[in-house]
Structures are given as structure tokens and as C-alpha cells.
Scaffold this active site. Structure first.
Site, PDB file in Angstrom:
ATOM      1  N   GLU A 256     -35.426  -1.851 -10.324  1.00 34.40           N
ATOM      2  CA  GLU A 256     -36.666  -2.315  -9.596  1.00 34.40           C
ATOM      3  C   GLU A 256     -37.535  -2.033 -10.462  1.00 34.40           C
ATOM      4  OE1 GLU A 256     -36.710  -0.710  -5.867  1.00 34.40           O
ATOM      5  OE2 GLU A 256     -34.688  -1.798  -5.160  1.00 34.40           O
TER       6      GLU A 256
ATOM      7  N   TYR B 261     -82.250 -16.005  -8.865  1.00 31.81           N
ATOM      8  CA  TYR B 261     -80.750 -16.597  -8.801  1.00 31.81           C
ATOM      9  C   TYR B 261     -80.072 -16.287  -7.576  1.00 31.81           C
ATOM     10  CZ  TYR B 261     -80.458 -17.457 -14.120  1.00 31.81           C
ATOM     11  OH  TYR B 261     -80.536 -17.864 -15.265  1.00 31.81           O
TER      12      TYR B 261
ATOM     13  N   PHE C 168     -38.547 -11.092  -2.150  1.00 28.04           N
ATOM     14  CA  PHE C 168     -39.252  -9.769  -1.659  1.00 28.04           C
ATOM     15  C   PHE C 168     -40.168  -9.467  -2.473  1.00 28.04           C
ATOM     16  CE2 PHE C 168     -35.249  -8.277  -3.784  1.00 28.04           C
ATOM     17  CZ  PHE C 168     -35.816  -8.043  -4.936  1.00 28.04           C
TER      18      PHE C 168
ATOM     19  N   TYR D 186     -23.435  -8.438  -1.944  1.00 26.63           N
ATOM     20  CA  TYR D 186     -24.458  -7.511  -1.943  1.00 26.63           C
ATOM     21  C   TYR D 186     -25.312  -7.475  -0.595  1.00 26.63           C
ATOM     22  CZ  TYR D 186     -28.984  -5.002  -2.586  1.00 26.63           C
ATOM     23  OH  TYR D 186     -29.946  -4.371  -2.413  1.00 26.63           O
TER      24      TYR D 186
ATOM     25  N   ARG E 188     -81.262 -18.783  -5.380  1.00 25.06           N
ATOM     26  CA  ARG E 188     -81.459 -20.456  -6.025  1.00 25.06           C
ATOM     27  C   ARG E 188     -79.687 -20.493  -6.161  1.00 25.06           C
ATOM     28  NH1 ARG E 188     -82.710 -21.503 -11.946  1.00 25.06           N
ATOM     29  NH2 ARG E 188     -84.122 -19.818 -11.581  1.00 25.06           N
TER      30      ARG E 188
ATOM     31  N   ASN F 246     -36.262  -5.883   3.813  1.00 22.80           N
ATOM     32  CA  ASN F 246     -36.681  -6.652   2.662  1.00 22.80           C
ATOM     33  C   ASN F 246     -37.675  -7.557   3.293  1.00 22.80           C
ATOM     34  OD1 ASN F 246     -35.623  -5.890   0.379  1.00 22.80           O
ATOM     35  ND2 ASN F 246     -33.719  -6.896   0.522  1.00 22.80           N
TER      36      ASN F 246
ATOM     37  N   HIS G  82     -34.975   5.321   4.098  1.00 19.60           N
ATOM     38  CA  HIS G  82     -36.040   4.423   3.830  1.00 19.60           C
ATOM     39  C   HIS G  82     -37.317   4.540   4.712  1.00 19.60           C
ATOM     40  CE1 HIS G  82     -32.960   2.486   1.289  1.00 19.60           C
ATOM     41  NE2 HIS G  82     -34.042   1.779   0.787  1.00 19.60           N
TER      42      HIS G  82
END
Length: 544
Positions: free
Chosen positions: A421, A288, A336, A61, A291, A204, A91
Site C-alpha cells: 500500500e 476589501y 477504498f 482475494y 467590499r 475496507n 486491525h
């Protein structure tokens, strides 16, 4: 390690060993980089492994298959270069404004470091090109939107990879936009013809989300330090008690951030003449927001420290897929997936929101004459003058806005790639929204510090009311004792007096209403400083 030393000698990038202090300097700019020569052997070995797989005709792959849902498609040898080029081009689908320069520098560095771990199988010359682009100030224009944080920051990293094949756009040091091919020519390179797996290795990875989160961390540290400084100034302005910062209280609880914050505030206040002057003023406890500074800001510090540890690891990580190992194995996994970065960014967001939230409450305290002993809204001749009234509204609006932005992004997920995915991290958005949150908090903290300086000066002047006086009954020019409660015109500590002077260099005392927006911007810049006293810098996780 400081900016001066880094600017005179290249910063050596040792894959797996790059520290946060060095990355902070990269983000700030002005740093030259060099790859540790020892990394080259691992790069060459992994590249040789990929070549052997191709030559042997094995099916692996990312080397000779399609990607994602198309992983079952075998790609013939003669089309492998086309495969990698098409991957990068297809991409490159990002959108939105380009990432800031400091973030892009971090992307270049962390991508180079990740590839140089020797698990990606790419040519060493690609790592060299990334470093050369950085050193020449040639920054790829990477759109800020379009990544879900798994399978890596695909779209934004594709825009980076486009530059290496001569496509895409690059911003020059002068601010001009040129083509990727021209940028490569300026560093003496021709566009790369990507070999097997090289396009995938560039795309990736978690480098964009990590770079954004690192930038958010550095900004969070700046406003954290500013928040502690503003809180100390506010304590002096209202003549609050130092007792809640006693080391014994915090040792009894044992939380490390709380202990560190209390110690830092004690150092900031050391030598104050004001604190002992009101030891018997009759106030039992402060609200607060004063403090509980150690408890609240200490918890913020602990969260920042945890996020820093995660991001330091991720900045050095091999987050490519598949990964190449020195015995010849090539293993597909999921490094990834940016879930660690998403969680770290969400934690930073919580801290940034709380730094602003408690600062805004101290700001409101300063304006409340019943609690502070100061004129309403920190201005003389109230009614005719509104003073800090609307500045506090601005602070409240930004603190409230940060509450919405602090909602965790990591709990969201939308499947992509035809459900291959099917769970993603949303780390890129989780980290990207930190920049806006940091700026919001910088404004809030800056307004508080400006108000605290106003309060200190009012009590030092001749018109400040004494504790318990009905200030509404005072005439505008009514003479009152200097520094309303005991203490007169006494000084604070040397560190706080220096900071008071630094604030006065940026903004003047407000004697009557005027156009306040420039003052707020000046104080935002004050809060985004990095040159804080050592008492503050020493407790920040990214400092050397």
C-alpha cells in the site's frame, strides 16, 4: 425535509440515493433509520456469489486468501471464520479520543448504505445490525487516530466491526460504556460469526473519513452563514456601501457563488433605513474585507458546493474491495482509496480558513476609528477601558492558526503494509482537522458579530463620534449626535434587527471592561447555529 419530520418517521435509506440533507439530520441526531426493502435482493445475490466461490474451491482475494502483502497465502476452508475474526481483531489498532457521537452516527449510516449497495457479499443481517445499533443510540467507541485513508479506514472501522463480534466498546445513550456483546444483547442479537469476506467488507471503505468530512462540511456551512450575517452587521456598523453588492457587477463576472452571496447580502439588508441615510457621506470605497465579501465568500461557497458533491457521492459509494458483481465476477480494485475525500476535505479547510480570515479583518476594521468612525476598540472612556482590543487578538490568533491547519493533507503519503500500500490519501486526518478549524472560525466570526453589534449600538447612542472627528480628543461623556453620520437612530433591515436582538440575548453592550471570555463562548455558539434566515440557508449545499 426537516428534523421534525424525520424524527416522527424512519428515514428510509436507499443505497445510492441518500441526500446530504438527510445525512445532516443523522449527524444532528434524533433520527430513526430503515433500509429500503429493495436493497435486500442485491445483498442476498452478492452473498450467494461468495458462497459459490467458497464451495467451488476457487481462490479469490479477500475470500480465502490473506490480506495486503499476504494475499498470496491460501487459507483452508475450515479456517475462513478464524481468518475474518483475526482480521478484525488485529486491525483494531486505533488510538486517540473517541470520535464524536454525530460522526459515529454518520459512520454507521454510510457503512450500512455502502454494504447495502450489494457489492460486498455480506449477510443482510450485518446491515440490519448497524442500523439497529444506530436506532438504539448504541454508538461504537471508535478511536479518532490511526488511519491513512487507504486501504480504507482500516483501524477505525475495525473498532466498529469489533462490536459486531461482541468485542470492543459502545457508548450508550446515557453516556455509559458497555461491551460490544452487551450492546448486541440490548438489540436482541448474539455476536456474529463472520463468514467469508465479511470482516474485510466491514474494514475496507472510506466511511470514517467521509463521516468526518461531512461533519466538517456541515460545520463549515454554519460558520459560512454566520460569516455572511456578521459581515452584513459590520457593513451597517461602519455605514458601508451597498453598491459593491449590485447584481450587475456579479453577473458581469459570472461566478455562481459570488452571484449567490451578493444576492443573499442584498436580501439581508433589504429595507434598511441606514443605507440610504449615508448615500452622500463622501466615502468612495470600503476596504476589501467589506467590499469584496461576494468575491471571497462566493469562492468559499463554490468550494463548499464542490466538496458537497464529492462527499454525497462517496457517502453512497461501494468502497469495499474486492467488489462482487451480479454476473458472478469478483474484482479487486482500489475504491477504498480516499483521495476524493482528502481533496474535498482540503477544499473545505481552505474555505473555513478564508471565512475566518476575512471576518478577522472586518473585526480589525471596526476597531480602527480612522476607518470605522467608531470609538477606538469600540468602547467609551478608552484608556481606562480596553474594550475589544484583546478580543481582536484572540480572533487574529485563531485565524492564523487556521492558516497552518489549512495546509493540504492530501499531498502527504507514507507507504504501509511492506510497500504493498505504497500511496495513501491521508483523508482521515484531512477531514478530522476540520472540526478544530470550524470551531476556530466560529469564535472569530462570533467576535466580529459581537463587535458589529457594539458598533451599531454605539452609533445609535448619544456618545458616538461623527465621521472625521478626532475621537481621542472627546471627553468620556462628551455628547455627540446619535448615529454619528447621517441617519441618527434609524433602524437596519428587519432581518438584521432580528439578528441584533438575538445577539443581545446572548451578550450585553459593553459599557466598561469586564470578564469577556463568557461573551466569546456565547458568540461561538451563536456562530454554530443552523437556524439562519432562508436567504442564507437556501444557498448552502447540504440544505434541502
Amino acid at each position: 425535509m426537516d428534523n421534525a419530520s424525520l424524527s416522527t418517521a424512519p428515514l428510509l435509506l436507499t443505497p445510492g440515493g441518500v441526500e446530504l440533507a438527510a445525512l445532516r439530520c443523522v449527524h444532528a441526531g434524533g433520527v430513526q433509520l430503515a433500509l429500503d426493502p429493495a436493497a435486500r435482493a442485491g445483498l442476498l445475490a452478492a452473498q450467494a456469489t461468495v458462497r459459490k466461490i467458497v464451495e467451488a474451491g476457487e481462490v479469490v482475494y479477500g475470500i480465502n486468501t490473506g490480506f495486503g502483502k499476504l494475499a498470496q497465502t491460501i487459507i483452508p476452508h475450515e479456517r475462513l471464520a478464524e481468518l475474518q475474526r483475526n482480521l478484525v481483531l488485529s486491525h483494531s489498532a486505533g488510538t486517540g479520543a473517541p470520535l464524536p457521537a454525530g460522526v459515529v452516527r454518520l459512520v454507521l449510516v454510510t457503512k450500512a448504505v455502502s454494504l447495502a449497495r450489494g457489492h460486498s457479499g455480506i449477510a443482510p443481517e450485518i446491515v440490519d445490525a448497524l442500523i439497529a445499533l444506530h436506532n438504539a443510540g448504541l454508538l461504537p467507541r471508535i478511536p479518532s487516530k490511526g488511519s491513512v485513508g487507504a486501504s480504507g479506514d482500516l483501524a477505525p472501522l475495525a473498532h466498529l466491526a469489533c462490536v459486531l463480534i461482541g468485542k470492543g466498546e459502545v457508548t450508550t445513550p446515557e453516556g455509559a460504556v458497555i461491551s460490544g456483546a452487551e450492546a448486541l444483547a440490548r438489540i436482541g442479537l448474539d455476536p456474529f460469526v463472520l463468514g467469508p469476506k465479511e470482516g474485510l467488507a466491514l474494514l475496507n471503505g472510506t466511511q470514517v473519513s467521509t463521516a468526518l468530512a461531512l461533519a466538517g462540511l456541515f460545520g463549515a456551512e454554519d460558520v459560512f452563514a454566520a460569516g455572511l450575517m456578521a459581515g452584513a452587521l459590520s457593513l451597517e456598523a461602519i455605514q458601508g456601501s451597498i453598491k459593491p453588492f449590485d447584481a450587475r457587477i456579479h453577473a458581469a463576472r459570472g461566478q455562481p457563488g459570488q452571484i449567490a452571496v451578493a444576492a443573499a447580502v442584498r436580501t439581508l439588508l433589504e429595507g434598511s433605513e441606514i443605507i440610504p441615510s449615508h448615500a452622500d457621506c463622501g466615502r468612495v470605497q470600503d476596504p476589501y474585507s467589506v467590499r469584496c465579501v461576494p468575491q471571497v465568500m462566493g469562492a468559499c461557497l463554490d468550494n463548499l458546493a464542490h466538496a458537497a458533491r464529492v462527499l454525497r457521492i462517496e457517502a453512497n459509494a461501494a468502497s469495499d474491495n474486492p467488489l462482487v458483481f451480479d454476473n458472478g465476477d469478483v474484482i479487486s480494485g482500489g475504491n477504498f482509496h480516499a483521495e476524493p475525500v482528502a481533496f474535498a476535505a482540503d477544499i473545505i479547510a481552505l474555505a473555513v480558513a478564508e471565512i475566518g480570515a476575512i471576518s478577522e479583518r472586518r473585526m480589525a476594521l471596526l476597531l480602527d476609528s480612522g476607518l470605522s468612525g467608531l470609538p477606538p476598540f469600540l468602547v467609551r472612556d478608552g484608556g481606562v477601558n480596553s474594550g475589544f482590543m484583546i478580543a481582536q487578538v484572540t480572533a487574529a490568533s485563531l485565524a492564523s492558526e487556521n492558516k497552518s491547519l489549512a495546509h493540504p493533507a492530501s499531498v502527504d503519503s507514507l507507504p504501509t503494509s511492506a510497500n504493498q500500500e505504497d500511496h495513501v490519501s491521508m483523508a482521515t486526518f484531512a477531514a478530522r482537522r476540520l472540526a478544530e478549524m470550524v470551531e476556530n472560525t466560529a469564535v472569530v466570526v462570533g467576535i466580529e458579530a459581537m463587535a458589529a453589534a457594539q458598533g451599531i449600538e454605539l452609533k445609535r447612542g448619544s456618545k458616538a463620534p461623527t465621521l472625521g472627528t478626532d475621537v481621542s480628543s472627546l471627553p468620556p461623556d462628551g455628547a455627540q449626535p446619535a448615529l454619528g453620520r447621517p441617519g441618527g437612530g434609524l433602524k437596519s433591515s428587519a432581518l438584521l434587527e432580528a439578528e441584533f436582538a438575538a445577539i443581545r440575548q446572548r451578550v450585553a453592550f459593553i459599557d466598561q471592561d469586564h470578564f469577556m471570555a463568557p461573551d466569546i463562548e456565547a458568540m461561538r455558539q451563536w456562530a454554530r447555529r443552523s437556524d439562519w434566515p432562508a436567504a442564507l440557508l437556501d444557498i448552502l449545499p447540504s440544505r434541502p
